[in-house]
Design an enzyme around this catalytic site. Structure first.
Site, mmCIF file in Angstrom:
data_model
loop_
_atom_site.group_PDB
_atom_site.id
_atom_site.type_symbol
_atom_site.label_atom_id
_atom_site.label_comp_id
_atom_site.label_asym_id
_atom_site.label_seq_id
_atom_site.Cartn_x
_atom_site.Cartn_y
_atom_site.Cartn_z
ATOM 1 N N HIS A 1 0.815 -1.223 0.000
ATOM 2 C CA HIS A 1 0.000 0.000 0.000
ATOM 3 C C HIS A 1 0.843 1.266 0.000
ATOM 4 C CE1 HIS A 1 0.318 0.639 4.451
ATOM 5 N NE2 HIS A 1 0.301 -0.677 4.504
ATOM 6 N N ASP B 1 -0.207 4.286 1.062
ATOM 7 C CA ASP B 1 -0.507 5.242 2.128
ATOM 8 C C ASP B 1 0.215 4.876 3.423
ATOM 9 O OD1 ASP B 1 -2.181 2.944 2.294
ATOM 10 O OD2 ASP B 1 -3.489 3.988 3.699
ATOM 11 N N ASP C 1 6.348 0.141 6.953
ATOM 12 C CA ASP C 1 4.930 -0.062 6.637
ATOM 13 C C ASP C 1 4.441 1.054 5.716
ATOM 14 O OD1 ASP C 1 2.246 -0.639 6.649
ATOM 15 O OD2 ASP C 1 1.903 -0.076 8.732
ATOM 16 N N GLU D 1 -5.030 1.533 2.635
ATOM 17 C CA GLU D 1 -5.013 0.345 3.508
ATOM 18 C C GLU D 1 -5.212 0.736 4.960
ATOM 19 O OE1 GLU D 1 -3.503 -2.771 6.164
ATOM 20 O OE2 GLU D 1 -2.719 -0.754 5.963
ATOM 21 N N GLU D 2 -4.609 1.862 5.347
ATOM 22 C CA GLU D 2 -4.633 2.239 6.763
ATOM 23 C C GLU D 2 -6.014 2.656 7.250
ATOM 24 O OE1 GLU D 2 -2.321 1.463 8.559
ATOM 25 O OE2 GLU D 2 -0.432 1.524 7.453
HETATM 26 ZN ZN LIG Z 1 0.680 -1.637 6.325
#
Ligand SMILES: [Zn+2]
Length: 488
Positions: free
Chosen positions: A119, A121, A154, A188-189
């Protein structure tokens, strides 16, 4: 008397033999894999690109009114600029303005494609913690052997790591037999509904069904973190569900000079205590059983005997796992009281008070079951229990198979590049974009190829997120090697 002693002796002997045979048959599932150097990677160039991407504040905000699109467009541009071979050889589709899907056409269209998920974001850096960052969260500083900033773990390292892998493979003249997709969602977040879900929808329309998807979710746990005491690549085969309930207590309000014995706050407090004391039952669910069928044979003799003989030691194993919060979360749906509200004046008793409770649901259970559990434990008509309105429950994912070529190839690739490491399937305790791809792939695996130790866990979504330069180079090698291995 003699007869009883003899019977006992015979029973004990049979038991010992059973335990012994089970332990002997509980053998390692780790293949014999030699470590390799992997493809040649221009780490200096890759690190510069990662650093440039970290500088772009592609933040997902809970409130869509706060969304800023520009950094996402700049990230898409950066990808086009820095990966010329990808731009030339892969077909790019922009989905819902900000998500990206790349297709690297394979020579053999009979082979099912593999799809790498990541992802674009990131979560914001919490305002109150900015002074605790060694380097500002969106500086992308390269120092002390690390790249620093929000997204280094992440999940921009996976976005750019997969792109680097493909870029390097093309540069080296590699052309895959099997089609490879790179699918990058942009939210995603905050649940992935506008990004991953739309990409998956598009892929379904195109009739694309992948052999597997590979997403973030689990990592290589170093020997301090792994229950097996050695570096362990945990490959997520399932993820927990998510539901948030609001408990609202209603009672008669009034003046604090003549209080009733059962005010809304008191009633609510009782309910909260009851919920904390009555956790969902622990169980050795399928995913955990899978995990320990891989880890157990690699552990010390006592653990090996126990895991090989779950019929005898099952409850002892469960109470051992319950003792640590990290392992307790593997074996039950968790209950977390996260918010509380009530009262408006120091000398007035409120007629209403409410608490918000977040649950992470074990595969095999459901959000409806959790709600019933809460109502049963509270058992008080003065308290209403409702799903919160601004977040829809996510049911636990289905469980992907750990006996497929895809799974073992991911494990074997990890062993090639992380010398001495073992691998095992696992349950992801948080949520990922993968749940959106459950119907567009045979299996969904969740593994980001970097090593984490106890000191690193708090960095994801926390302060001083960073990735070791060497580890980023390894990530790129891992993704490239997995493509190569899946092509054989
Ligand atoms: Zn993630």
């Amino acid at each position: 008397m003699k007869k009883i002693a003899l019977t006992l002796l015979v029973i004990t002997l049979i038991l010992v033999v059973c335990i012994g045979v089970n332990t002997l048959q509980f053998t390692s599932k780790q293949p014999n894999v030699a470590s390799i150097d992997g493809i040649e990677v221009n780490t200096a160039r890759a690190v510069q690109t990662l650093s440039a991407a970290i500088k772009l504040e592609t933040i997902s905000h809970q409130n869509s009114k706060d969304a800023v699109d520009q950094p996402f467009f700049e990230l898409a541009q950066l990808i086009s600029d820095r990966f010329p071979a990808v731009a030339q050889n892969l077909q790019k589709t922009v989905i819902n303005k900000k998500s990206l899907l790349y297709k690297w056409q394979g020579k053999n269209s009979q082979l099912k494609p593999i799809t790498f998920l990541a992802h674009l974001d990131v979560v914001p850096a919490e305002q109150g913690t900015l002074d605790q960052w060694k380097y500002p969260p969106f500086s992308g500083v390269i120092a002390e052997g690390f790249v620093w900033g929000r997204g280094t773990l992440d999940d921009k390292s996976s976005v750019l790591g997969t792109l680097e892998a493909v870029e390097h493979l093309i540069e080296s003249g590699f052309a895959p037999n099997r089609t490879v997709y790179l699918a990058f969602g942009h939210d995603e977040e905050i649940g992935g509904k506008q990004g991953a879900a739309k990409i998956a929808e598009y892929m379904a329309q195109q009739g694309i069904n992948s052999l597997f998807t590979l997403d973030e979710g689990m990592v290589v746990l170093n020997k301090q973190l792994s229950p097996a005491g050695k570096d362990t690549a945990i490959i997520g085969i399932a993820e927990k569900g998510y539901v948030t309930l609001r408990l609202t207590a209603h009672a008669e309000g009034g003046h604090s000079s003549m209080p009733t014995s059962t005010g809304a706050i008191g009633i609510l407090a009782g309910a909260i205590t009851a919920l904390e004391q009555n956790q969902r039952p622990s169980k050795f669910a399928d995913t955990v059983e899978e995990t320990f069928s891989f880890l157990g044979p690699e552990m010390g003799l006592v653990d090996r005997i126990m895991f090989a003989n779950q019929w005898l030691f099952g409850s002892a194993i469960i109470s051992a796992l319950e003792r640590k919060t990290s392992t307790a979360a593997m074996i039950r749906s968790t209950t977390a009281i996260t918010m509380i509200e009530g009262g408006f004046k120091e000398n007035a008793i409120p007629s209403q008070a409410s608490a918000t409770v977040n649950f992470r649901i074990l595969p095999g259970e459901s959000s409806a079951e959790i709600k019933k559990h809460v109502e049963r434990v509270i058992a008080n008509p003065a308290i209403s229990v409702d799903f919160i309105t601004n977040s829809t429950p996510t049911e636990p994912s289905k469980i992907s198979a750990a006996d497929t070529t895809g799974f073992s190839t991911i494990g074997r690739t990890a062993q090639q590049l992380f010398p001495g490491a073992i691998f095992a399937p696992g349950l992801v305790l948080a949520g990922t974009d993968s749940v959106n791809y459950q119907n567009s792939a045979e299996n969904n695996y969740r593994f980001a190829p970097y090593v984490l130790g106890p000191d690193d866990l708090g960095r994801i979504h926390g302060i001083n997120e960073r990735i070791r330069i060497e580890d980023y180079g390894l990530m790129i090698k891992f993704y490239a090697q997995l493509i190569i291995n899946m092509d054989e």
